[in-house]
Write a protein that holds these residues in place. Structure first.
Motif, PDB file in Angstrom:
ATOM      1  N   ASP A 178      31.076 -27.084 -23.595  1.00 34.14           N
ATOM      2  CA  ASP A 178      30.450 -28.325 -24.047  1.00 34.14           C
ATOM      3  C   ASP A 178      29.138 -28.539 -23.289  1.00 34.14           C
ATOM      4  OD1 ASP A 178      29.649 -30.876 -24.641  1.00 34.14           O
ATOM      5  OD2 ASP A 178      31.503 -31.858 -23.968  1.00 34.14           O
ATOM      6  N   GLU A 179      28.049 -28.253 -23.994  1.00 32.05           N
ATOM      7  CA  GLU A 179      26.731 -28.321 -23.344  1.00 32.05           C
ATOM      8  C   GLU A 179      26.361 -29.732 -22.889  1.00 32.05           C
ATOM      9  OE1 GLU A 179      23.079 -25.265 -24.272  1.00 32.05           O
ATOM     10  OE2 GLU A 179      24.535 -25.682 -25.859  1.00 32.05           O
ATOM     11  N   ASN A 181      27.750 -31.308 -20.799  1.00 27.86           N
ATOM     12  CA  ASN A 181      28.032 -31.415 -19.354  1.00 27.86           C
ATOM     13  C   ASN A 181      26.931 -30.822 -18.483  1.00 27.86           C
ATOM     14  OD1 ASN A 181      30.631 -32.621 -19.537  1.00 27.86           O
ATOM     15  ND2 ASN A 181      31.460 -30.648 -20.221  1.00 27.86           N
ATOM     16  N   LYS A 197      28.517 -19.947 -24.311  1.00 27.63           N
ATOM     17  CA  LYS A 197      28.383 -19.914 -25.773  1.00 27.63           C
ATOM     18  C   LYS A 197      28.484 -18.470 -26.272  1.00 27.63           C
ATOM     19  CE  LYS A 197      25.560 -23.219 -27.970  1.00 27.63           C
ATOM     20  NZ  LYS A 197      24.196 -23.746 -28.178  1.00 27.63           N
TER      21      LYS A 197
END
Ligand SMILES: [Zn+2]
Length: 323
Positions: A178-179, A181, A197
Motif C-alpha cells: 500500500d503506497e 504508507n 509492487k
C-alpha cells in the motif's frame, strides 16, 4: 628437566641444519593463492530438520546508523571487538535453507543485485550445494527490506524463483503493498514500495500472507516481531524437543546491539517498537535457552543469548564438523 628458551633455540637451529645432509625432495608446484573464500555454507540439525546457513555476503555500514549520540560508545565497543569505528563496519547477511518434511524452504532471499558486488552471493552459494532456484518449494520473508527480499526479482522485475510459493507476513504485505504508507518509512527505505509492487506482479497467484503464530508448514511457525518494519516476523523451526529461533533483524551489529539492545538503527520504521521487541525476543531466547539464528549475525549466524546482571551476552555456536 627444563630448558631455557636459548637452549631450545640452539637445539632448534641444529635440527634445522640437519636436513642439509638429506637428499633434496622434488619440488611440488606451489598452489596459487585462491584470492576468494570457499562457499559460505554451514549446516545444523534441529531434530529431524536440516538447516543450512547460506551467506549472501556482507555490506559495510557507517557507525552513524546508530545515531550521533551513541558514536563514542559504539567506537569504544568496536575497538574492544578488534574492529575499527573509523571505517564502515562489515554487516553480514545470512539466509537459511530449511529442509523439512520433504520440502525446501528458504528463509529470506538476500539482496539480489540491489546492493552491490559484496552482496547478492546467495545463488552462487546455493549452487555450490546443488540447489537451484527451481528446487525451492517455498520462499519465506522475515520482512520486505531489500537486503532480504531483493533476491526475489531481477532488475527487469522478473521472478527469480520460477515455481515457489512466496510467504510474506500478513502485516508486512499489507504495509508494503500500500503506497499510501510511503511517508511512514525513513527516506532511504521508500524505494521499497515500488519494489513491493514488482514482487506482487512477479509472484501473482502464488503469494500467501501468513498471520503471526501460523505454520509456514509443519515444523516452521511464524511469530510477530514488529518494529524494525511494521510486519517484521521471526520463525521457530521445531522438531521433537529441538528448536531454533530464526530471528531476522533482531540485531544488525551483535558487538553493539547485544550490550545495547536499546540502540535502534536508522532503518527501523518504528525504533521504539523495534527496541521493545528486541528486549522481548532476547529475554525469551535467554530464558528458554533457544538456539538463535540471525540474518545479520556473523556467518554462519547461530548462537545463544545469555542474560545476567551485566546484561545480554551472545555466544556464537562453535563450528561442528559433523551433524
Ligand atoms: Zn536487514
Amino acid at each position: 628437566m627444563t630448558h631455557s628458551r636459548r637452549e631450545w633455540l640452539a637445539t632448534g637451529t641444529a635440527a634445522l641444519l640437519a636436513p642439509a645432509i638429506i637428499a633434496p625432495l622434488p619440488t611440488a608446484a606451489a598452489l596459487p593463492p585462491a584470492g576468494r573464500q570457499v562457499a559460505s555454507l554451514y549446516r545444523t540439525k534441529v531434530g529431524d530438520i536440516e538447516v543450512t546457513a547460506v551467506s549472501d555476503g556482507t555490506i559495510a555500514l557507517p557507525v552513524a546508523v546508530f545515531g550521533d549520540a551513541n558514536l563514542a560508545e559504539a567506537r569504544r565497543l568496536l575497538a574492544e571487538n578488534f574492529l575499527s569505528g573509523d571505517a564502515p563496519v562489515p554487516c553480514a547477511l545470512n539466509c537459511f535453507l530449511v529442509n523439512a518434511g520433504g520440502k525446501l524452504v528458504l528463509l529470506d532471499t538476500g539482496s539480489g543485485d540491489a546492493l552491490g558486488p559484496t552482496m547478492g552471493h546467495l545463488p552462487a552459494n546455493l549452487a555450490a550445494m546443488g540447489v537451484t532456484a527451481e528446487k525451492i518449494d517455498t520462499v519465506v520473508l522475515t520482512h520486505m527490506h531489500r537486503d532480504h527480499a531483493g533476491g526475489l526479482c531481477d532488475k527487469a522485475g522478473r521472478a527469480l524463483f520460477p515455481s515457489c510459493e512466496l510467504v510474506i507476513p500478513e502485516v508486512e504485505a499489507a504495509f508494503w503493498f500500500d503506497e499510501g504508507n510511503i511517508n511512514r518509512v525513513p527516506q532511504g527505505s521508500r524505494g521499497g514500495f515500488a519494489y513491493a509492487k514488482q514482487v506482487a506482479a512477479a509472484y501473482q497467484g502464488r503469494i500467501r500472507r501468513l498471520a503471526g503464530g501460523r505454520d509456514v508448514l509443519p515444523g516452521i511457525t511464524s511469530q510477530d516481531a514488529f518494529g524494525h518494519t511494521p510486519g517484521h516476523s521471526i520463525y521457530r523451526v521445531h522438531s521433537g524437543n529441538a528448536q531454533l529461533l530464526v530471528f531476522g533483524d533482531m540485531v544488525h551489529f551483535p558487538a553493539l546491539q547485544v550490550p545495547h539492545p536499546e540502540w535502534g538503527i536508522s532503518f527501523d520504521v518504528d525504533p521504539q517498537a523495534a527496541v521493545a521487541t528486541r528486549r522481548r525476543v532476547f529475554d525469551m531466547a535467554a530464558a528458554d535457552r533457544l538456539m538463535v539464528a540471525g540474518m545479520h549475525m556473523d556467518f554462519p549466524g547461530f548462537g545463544h543469548l545469555r542474560k545476567d546482571s551485566a546484561g545480554y551476552h551472545l555466544l556464537p555456536a562453535p563450528w561442528r564438523p559433523a551433524l
